[in-house]
Design a protein around this motif. Structure first.
Motif, PDB file in Angstrom:
ATOM      1  N   HIS A 119      28.451  59.530  47.239  1.00 27.41           N
ATOM      2  CA  HIS A 119      27.989  59.269  48.613  1.00 27.41           C
ATOM      3  C   HIS A 119      28.334  60.510  49.430  1.00 27.41           C
ATOM      4  O   HIS A 119      29.499  60.873  49.548  1.00 27.41           O
ATOM      5  N   ILE A 259      25.919  47.095  57.299  1.00 24.77           N
ATOM      6  CA  ILE A 259      27.335  47.481  57.255  1.00 24.77           C
ATOM      7  C   ILE A 259      27.854  47.692  58.676  1.00 24.77           C
ATOM      8  O   ILE A 259      27.618  48.738  59.275  1.00 24.77           O
ATOM      9  N   LYS A 299      28.139  44.017  54.108  1.00 23.22           N
ATOM     10  CA  LYS A 299      29.247  44.753  53.494  1.00 23.22           C
ATOM     11  C   LYS A 299      30.376  44.973  54.492  1.00 23.22           C
ATOM     12  O   LYS A 299      30.123  45.315  55.650  1.00 23.22           O
ATOM     13  N   PHE A 301      33.219  47.540  55.128  1.00 23.72           N
ATOM     14  CA  PHE A 301      33.690  48.860  54.703  1.00 23.72           C
ATOM     15  C   PHE A 301      35.202  48.871  54.935  1.00 23.72           C
ATOM     16  O   PHE A 301      35.677  49.051  56.047  1.00 23.72           O
ATOM     17  N   ASP A 322      32.049  47.467  49.523  1.00 24.06           N
ATOM     18  CA  ASP A 322      31.845  48.901  49.305  1.00 24.06           C
ATOM     19  C   ASP A 322      32.489  49.294  47.985  1.00 24.06           C
ATOM     20  O   ASP A 322      32.360  48.560  47.010  1.00 24.06           O
TER      21      ASP A 322
END
Ligand code: SF4
Length: 374
Positions: A119, A259, A299, A301, A322
């Protein structure tokens, strides 16, 4: 009284019965519903509703991936007020730009680890050639052809297009040619113009952010969408943000995950504001699950929410934690006290301790060999 009867009473006391009934009938929630969910005083009633939607989609599974995160440069021409990561000029104190060899080395050192994703997000560097980014991607693919490259936010794509005299679509196509597999969701912040003008006036705006994701989806890529919460935005602006993401998803179906990203106040121009509380974080994730009926995953994080809150959020609408991350700088420069990495074993333990079943996924949500989905 049965648990259901108890919850029905609690939902009624919280004023959420009609929303629960409409969700049961498959109806969509609107702006006013979302604001009511944010205003609801009973966090557990809200969480129960969100958990019901989460379990309808994902049962008790909670997924994560084995990834690394690389920020190749923090030199950035933009001046987002919430950012603690960027430095305006190369040579400013704390600024850095990695050579391609240094970037590739991050992956080379992990060549033998079973990681599935790299990423990459960066500052908006004014002096690097476009070939820096295409070479970065093709170099990664040479080192690990099997690894998924989720790189460059829509804000970076827009910046590349303007800097190098290309269209957004050309930039996306050329990066795909070099090895780009999908886009991360960063840079969305809050879509409402009122907020954007105040906190990030000099970077890609909402319409272009969404247009770039639309173009990426049409080119066959998947992406995510984020929301920076807990600063100056109102409940209405949060819901509006979710609805704009939902509208694009209706068109393309290309978003995989929503997210929420917690604002962190250290070392930036918004340091006078408090950080969002744990209950606000749980509420944001729960409301997202209820509003976003067409985005498969919500999600948490964990770098931004904190590990404990991320774990708790698995009962508040969240089904994805994540990944292992490793060497995260953006949140740590803004005061995050979370670790910079978790091992896959640690993430599994967190999920199991929360009473959920861990499932390792790749970026496209395929189950990684070894995990069995019931
Ligand atoms: S948030 Fe991104 S675009 Fe904004 S200043 Fe920071 S690095 Fe630059």
């Amino acid at each position: 009284m049965s648990e259901l009867g108890h919850m029905e009473g609690r939902l009624a006391a919280a004023g959420l019965s009609d929303i629960a009934e409409r969700l049961d009938g498959g109806a969509r929630l609107g702006l006013a519903d979302g604001v009511r969910l944010f205003d609801c005083p009973d966090l557990l009633a809200l969480g129960w509703l969100a958990n019901r939607e989460r379990e309808r989609r994902h049962g008790d599974r909670a997924c994560f991936n084995h990834n690394i995160r690389i920020e190749a440069t923090n030199v950035c021409v933009a001046s987002c007020l919430f950012c603690s990561f960027a430095r305006l000029e190369p040579g400013d104190e704390g600024s850095y730009t990695m050579s391609l060899e240094q970037v590739w080395d991050k992956l080379r050192r992990r060549r033998d680890e079973p990681l599935t994703e790299v990423h990459v997000v960066n500052g908006l560097h004014p002096d690097l050639p476009f070939s820096y980014y295409t070479d970065l991607l093709s170099g990664f693919k040479r080192i690990r052809p099997d690894v998924h490259l989720k790189c460059f936010t829509a804000v970076e794509i827009a910046f590349f297009a303007d800097l190098y005299g290309k269209t957004d679509e050309q930039v996306l196509a050329e990066l795909m040619e070099a090895g780009l597999d999908s886009l991360p969701g960063g840079g969305a912040e809050i879509f409402a113009e009122r907020v954007r003008r105040k906190i990030c006036h000099d970077k890609c705006g909402t319409d272009r952010y969404l247009a770039i994701h639309r173009a990426a989806h049409r080119l066959g890529m998947r992406s995510n969408v984020t929301m920076l919460y807990g600063h100056i935005e109102t409940a209405e602006e949060r819901v509006d943000h979710m609805l704009r993401a939902r509208a694009l998803q209706d068109e393309t179906g290309g978003f995989q995950a929503f997210i929420p990203l917690a604002f962190h106040p250290d070392n930036n121009q918004m340091r006078k504001l408090p950080a969002p509380t744990a209950s606000d974080t749980l509420r944001v994730h729960a409301v997202a699950r209820l509003m976003l009926d067409n985005i498969p995953h919500v999600k948490a994080f964990w770098i931004a929410t904190g590990v404990e809150v991320a774990q708790t959020s698995l009962w508040f609408g969240v089904d994805d934690l994540d990944g292992t991350v490793q060497e995260e700088r953006i949140y740590h420069m803004a005061g995050a006290r979370t670790p910079e990495a978790l091992t896959t074993a640690a993430i599994r333990r967190l999920i199991e301790a929360a009473g959920r079943t861990p499932v390792e996924r790749d970026t496209l949500y395929n189950v990684v060999a070894g995990d069995v989905v019931q």
